[in-house]
Write an enzyme that holds these catalytic residues in place. Structure first.
Site, PDB file in Angstrom:
ATOM      1  N   ASP A  21       0.825  -1.213   0.000  1.00 55.50           N
ATOM      2  CA  ASP A  21       0.000   0.000   0.000  1.00 55.50           C
ATOM      3  C   ASP A  21       0.860   1.264   0.000  1.00 55.50           C
ATOM      4  O   ASP A  21       1.981   1.267   0.509  1.00 55.50           O
ATOM      5  CB  ASP A  21      -0.930  -0.031   1.229  1.00 55.50           C
ATOM      6  CG  ASP A  21      -2.107   0.921   1.085  1.00 55.50           C
ATOM      7  OD1 ASP A  21      -2.359   1.398  -0.044  1.00 55.50           O
ATOM      8  OD2 ASP A  21      -2.771   1.188   2.100  1.00 55.50           O
ATOM      9  N   GLY A  22       0.315   2.333  -0.584  1.00 56.02           N
ATOM     10  CA  GLY A  22       0.962   3.640  -0.529  1.00 56.02           C
ATOM     11  C   GLY A  22       1.531   4.146  -1.847  1.00 56.02           C
ATOM     12  O   GLY A  22       2.219   5.177  -1.867  1.00 56.02           O
ATOM     13  N   HIS A  38       2.297   3.410  -8.960  1.00 58.25           N
ATOM     14  CA  HIS A  38       2.134   1.977  -9.251  1.00 58.25           C
ATOM     15  C   HIS A  38       3.328   1.470 -10.060  1.00 58.25           C
ATOM     16  O   HIS A  38       3.836   0.382  -9.810  1.00 58.25           O
ATOM     17  CB  HIS A  38       0.834   1.713 -10.014  1.00 58.25           C
ATOM     18  CG  HIS A  38      -0.397   2.116  -9.265  1.00 58.25           C
ATOM     19  ND1 HIS A  38      -0.591   1.798  -7.942  1.00 58.25           N
ATOM     20  CD2 HIS A  38      -1.503   2.821  -9.636  1.00 58.25           C
ATOM     21  CE1 HIS A  38      -1.766   2.281  -7.548  1.00 58.25           C
ATOM     22  NE2 HIS A  38      -2.328   2.910  -8.555  1.00 58.25           N
ATOM     23  N   TRP A  70     -11.826  -2.489  -7.989  1.00 59.69           N
ATOM     24  CA  TRP A  70     -12.573  -2.291  -9.248  1.00 59.69           C
ATOM     25  C   TRP A  70     -13.333  -0.968  -9.217  1.00 59.69           C
ATOM     26  O   TRP A  70     -13.705  -0.440 -10.267  1.00 59.69           O
ATOM     27  CB  TRP A  70     -13.549  -3.437  -9.501  1.00 59.69           C
ATOM     28  CG  TRP A  70     -12.911  -4.745  -9.860  1.00 59.69           C
ATOM     29  CD1 TRP A  70     -12.926  -5.895  -9.109  1.00 59.69           C
ATOM     30  CD2 TRP A  70     -12.180  -5.063 -11.055  1.00 59.69           C
ATOM     31  NE1 TRP A  70     -12.231  -6.892  -9.765  1.00 59.69           N
ATOM     32  CE2 TRP A  70     -11.769  -6.415 -10.965  1.00 59.69           C
ATOM     33  CE3 TRP A  70     -11.821  -4.337 -12.197  1.00 59.69           C
ATOM     34  CZ2 TRP A  70     -11.030  -7.056 -11.951  1.00 59.69           C
ATOM     35  CZ3 TRP A  70     -11.073  -4.975 -13.192  1.00 59.69           C
ATOM     36  CH2 TRP A  70     -10.688  -6.317 -13.065  1.00 59.69           C
ATOM     37  N   LEU A 132      10.682 -20.616  -4.214  1.00 65.52           N
ATOM     38  CA  LEU A 132       9.608 -19.782  -3.676  1.00 65.52           C
ATOM     39  C   LEU A 132       8.310 -19.917  -4.481  1.00 65.52           C
ATOM     40  O   LEU A 132       8.331 -19.865  -5.705  1.00 65.52           O
ATOM     41  CB  LEU A 132      10.079 -18.312  -3.719  1.00 65.52           C
ATOM     42  CG  LEU A 132       9.065 -17.250  -3.301  1.00 65.52           C
ATOM     43  CD1 LEU A 132       8.822 -17.300  -1.793  1.00 65.52           C
ATOM     44  CD2 LEU A 132       9.566 -15.860  -3.696  1.00 65.52           C
ATOM     45  N   ARG A 189       1.990  -4.828   6.205  1.00 67.37           N
ATOM     46  CA  ARG A 189       1.297  -3.796   5.436  1.00 67.37           C
ATOM     47  C   ARG A 189       2.128  -2.526   5.453  1.00 67.37           C
ATOM     48  O   ARG A 189       2.536  -2.062   6.518  1.00 67.37           O
ATOM     49  CB  ARG A 189      -0.100  -3.494   5.975  1.00 67.37           C
ATOM     50  CG  ARG A 189      -0.821  -2.455   5.085  1.00 67.37           C
ATOM     51  CD  ARG A 189      -2.274  -2.256   5.394  1.00 67.37           C
ATOM     52  NE  ARG A 189      -2.905  -1.410   4.379  1.00 67.37           N
ATOM     53  CZ  ARG A 189      -4.159  -1.497   3.987  1.00 67.37           C
ATOM     54  NH1 ARG A 189      -4.944  -2.390   4.520  1.00 67.37           N
ATOM     55  NH2 ARG A 189      -4.644  -0.681   3.058  1.00 67.37           N
TER      56      ARG A 189
END
Ligand code: IPE
Ligand code: IPE
Ligand code: MG
Length: 246
Positions: A21-22, A38, A70, A132, A189
């Site tokens: 986030d951010g 982004h 959305w 991973l 977060r």
């Protein structure tokens, strides 16, 4: 990864989940549009994927797009979908070099066809990698996931495939998108928000929660190490007393 030597490799979290986030605020601080944030979030994704692979973490799950996302402006949603397609193309090499297997959770049918196609392509190409497991949560909502599980289980009961008496916690686990993954050990977060935003509600029942002010595009391998070091300083009691554990 300067901090990696402070990590006890014997007690790594098996499953790390991150609410990335951010991005929007990161861009705003620079006088740019949200999409710029982004785009720069991609660097942080590479940092955590490589970091987890290098440390030997088994599973990393990234919240990339929620069912609620959305409802963002159409242009931002379009840009995010385009970014997803381009990132998958670009990062295939990183996945192969780091022995990463791609996995996806969420309502994939809701994604644009180009995104679906590229996801399936990268999943196919990385399916034999045994390092991973990187899970992308896309068009993911935990309540949606639980609702779908309940519907499927109810159908199976109706058709006498399973009996109500035999429904237990593992039945529910097996019907979630995450049926192949262990419970989350560490949930991170970024950006200072202290909420879950409809992410893995069932799977984080006993996860350690870690919140940091760092905005997602600034998140580095050392920030990942800091979160793991903090995790390793905690005592996970699972309802027992401290004395019982020692
Ligand atoms: C996270 O960054 C990315 C997605 C939710 C897709 P945000 O876009 O939520 O950034 P902020 O929270 O507005 O700063
Ligand atoms: C959560 O972030 C979803 C993702 C990181 C993909 P949001 O920015 O959408 O969450 P809220 O709306 O602030 O809770
Ligand atoms: Mg946000």
């Amino acid at each position: 990864m300067e901090l990696a030597n402070q990590i006890n490799k014997e007690r790594l979290p098996k499953h790390i989940a991150i609410i990335m986030d951010g991005n929007g605020r990161w861009a705003k601080q620079r006088g740019k549009i949200r999409i710029f944030g982004h785009e720069n979030g991609k660097n942080a994704v590479r940092q955590v994927v490589e970091g987890c692979a290098e440390l030997g973490v088994s599973c990393l799950t990234l919240y990339a797009f929620s069912t609620e996302n959305w409802n963002r402006p159409k242009l931002e949603v379009q840009a995010l979908m385009k970014l997803l397609v381009n990132s998958l193309k670009e990062e295939l090499k990183t996945f192969q070099e780091n022995n990463v297997r791609l996995n996806v959770i969420g309502d994939i049918s809701a994604l644009p066809s180009k995104a679906k196609k590229e996801l399936l392509n990268v999943i196919e190409q990385t399916k034999h990698n045994n390092g991973l497991v990187l899970t992308l949560a896309l068009s993911y909502g935990s309540r949606d996931e639980i609702k779908n599980a309940i519907k499927t289980i109810a159908d199976k009961v109706k058709n006498n495939i399973i009996s109500t008496d035999l429904i237990d916690e593992s039945t529910i686990n097996e019907h979630l998108y995450t049926h192949n993954l262990p419970d989350v050990d560490l949930l991170i977060r970024t950006s200072g928000e202290c909420r879950i935003s409809n992410f893995l509600l069932w799977q984080i029942a006993y996860a350690e929660l870690y919140f940091t002010e760092t905005l997602w595009p600034d998140f580095t391998k050392d920030d990942l190490c800091k979160a793991i070091i903090n995790y390793q300083q905690r005592e996970r009691r699972f309802g027992k007393t401290s004395e019982q554990l020692n």
